[in-house]
Scaffold this active site. Structure first.
Site, PDB file in Angstrom:
ATOM      1  CD  GLN A 123      -3.446   1.082  -0.014  1.00  0.00           C
ATOM      2  OE1 GLN A 123      -2.809  -0.545  -0.302  1.00  0.00           O
ATOM      3  NE2 GLN A 123      -3.688   1.667  -0.485  1.00  0.00           N
ATOM      4  CB  VAL A 161      -3.835   6.109  -3.161  1.00  0.00           C
ATOM      5  CG1 VAL A 161      -3.344   5.498  -2.491  1.00  0.00           C
ATOM      6  CG2 VAL A 161      -3.948   5.739  -3.980  1.00  0.00           C
ATOM      7  CB  ALA A 162      -6.902   3.860   1.310  1.00  0.00           C
ATOM      8  CB  SER A 177      -5.901   0.140   1.806  1.00  0.00           C
ATOM      9  OG  SER A 177      -6.143  -0.632   1.418  1.00  0.00           O
ATOM     10  CG  HIS A 212      -7.643  -3.533  -1.588  1.00  0.00           C
ATOM     11  ND1 HIS A 212      -7.963  -3.673  -2.578  1.00  0.00           N
ATOM     12  CD2 HIS A 212      -7.837  -2.103  -2.477  1.00  0.00           C
ATOM     13  CE1 HIS A 212      -8.411  -3.548  -3.403  1.00  0.00           C
ATOM     14  NE2 HIS A 212      -8.449  -2.143  -3.150  1.00  0.00           N
ATOM     15  CG  ASP A 258      -9.813  -2.177  -6.721  1.00  0.00           C
ATOM     16  OD1 ASP A 258     -10.463  -1.655  -5.365  1.00  0.00           O
ATOM     17  OD2 ASP A 258      -8.588  -1.526  -6.423  1.00  0.00           O
ATOM     18  CD  GLU A 315     -11.482   3.894  -4.626  1.00  0.00           C
ATOM     19  OE1 GLU A 315     -11.388   2.137  -4.885  1.00  0.00           O
ATOM     20  OE2 GLU A 315     -10.311   4.716  -4.747  1.00  0.00           O
ATOM     21  CG  HIS A 361     -12.916  -0.951  -3.342  1.00  0.00           C
ATOM     22  ND1 HIS A 361     -11.508  -0.113  -2.955  1.00  0.00           N
ATOM     23  CD2 HIS A 361     -13.382  -1.328  -1.199  1.00  0.00           C
ATOM     24  CE1 HIS A 361     -11.459  -1.060  -1.887  1.00  0.00           C
ATOM     25  NE2 HIS A 361     -12.371  -1.797  -1.394  1.00  0.00           N
TER      26      HIS A 361
HETATM   27 ZN   LIG Z   1      -9.359  -0.395  -4.117  1.00  0.00          ZN
END
Ligand SMILES: [Zn+2]
Length: 276
Positions: free
Chosen positions: A155, A184-185, A190, A192, A199, A247, A250
């Site tokens: 990340q 972007v986190a 995030s 993720h 995604d 998004e 996502h």
């Molecule tokens: Zn994402």
């Protein structure tokens, strides 16, 4: 005749002296210009350097403050509550909230399963994810998982790469940081990193922008994902609540029950959890 000779000699001498004066003057002119130029340049560079250093310092302060917040945030909430809930065998693990005000413990590592080649997710969501992807293919969809589980370090890589892109486009480091944060986190915040987010894009349109939402695949996912326990995590017009721009790619696993209610009542995960 003699007078003329003297006059000629005098004129020649005068001419030579004049030539010397001109040459010396010309050379000193060049030297002075050069010195002056480099002095101005040095002042200018000095100014730029000072500005750059100030921005870097502010940026470092901000990062330090942020990591401080992340650390205190995770300990204040009872020793990384997020990762505890996530690793728990009990119900509720799928509903864990990960956002800027509820960061995930940076050490958290889910038990992974390979969803597609090279892309991993939390093993617990595999049955529903496979079912969703198979049904999508059955309906003629052509999808591509461009990102799934990303650890804390990856990340950072994504964050830094995006930030460098902004700097190359002429933004100052501080501006680049702010711009990057919008899409972007910040590492630690995030989804993720939980292994519950993916995604997914159309193979016919690989761009991560608003137009992705117009693809057949994105429409199919938005319409059907809840049946498999997934939600569109960052819907349009909800950025003020989620803190992340729209998004359309996502997707986040929350479990079938929550996904159904979230879809029916048009909620975000934040809104859904605050109602519980
Ligand atoms: Zn994402």
């Amino acid at each position: 005749m003699r007078i003329d000779n003297n006059k000629a000699r005098f004129l020649k001498k005068y001419e030579e002296r004049l030539k010397k004066v001109l040459i010396v003057g010309f050379i000193s002119g060049i030297i002075i210009c050069f010195l002056l130029g480099s002095l101005i340049n040095r002042i200018r560079i000095g100014g730029l350097e000072k500005k750059y250093k100030e921005q870097i310092t502010t940026l470092e302060d901000k990062n330090e403050q942020l990591s401080g917040e992340l650390k205190s945030g995770s300990t204040q909430k009872g020793e990384n509550q997020n990762s505890e809930i996530l690793s728990s065998k009990e119900e509720g693990w799928a509903l864990v909230l990960i956002n800027e005000s509820s960061p995930l413990d940076t050490e958290y590592r889910p038990e992974l399963a390979e969803a597609v080649e090279g892309k991993f997710v939390d093993a617990r969501i595999m049955p529903e994810l496979s079912e969703m992807l198979e049904d999508a293919v059955g309906d003629g969809m052509q999808m591509y998982i461009c990102s799934a589980y990303r650890d804390y370090e990856s990340q950072w890589e994504v964050f830094n790469t995006t930030m460098v892109d902004w700097i190359n486009q002429g933004k100052s480091p501080l501006e680049a940081y702010e711009e990057t944060k919008k899409s972007v986190a910040v590492p630690g915040t995030s989804e993720h990193a939980s292994g519950l987010a993916l995604d997914i894009v159309s193979t016919k349109y690989g761009e991560l922008d608003d137009k992705q939402a117009e693809t057949e695949e994105a429409r199919w996912l938005a319409e059907n994902c809840w049946k498999y326990g997934f939600i569109l995590r960052y819907p349009p017009e909800k950025s003020a609540i989620t803190g992340i721009v729209f998004e359309p790619w996502h997707y986040r696993y929350v479990g079938k029950e929550a996904a159904k209610e979230i879809k029916e009542k048009d909620l975000t995960l934040e809104e859904y959890l605050s109602r519980q």
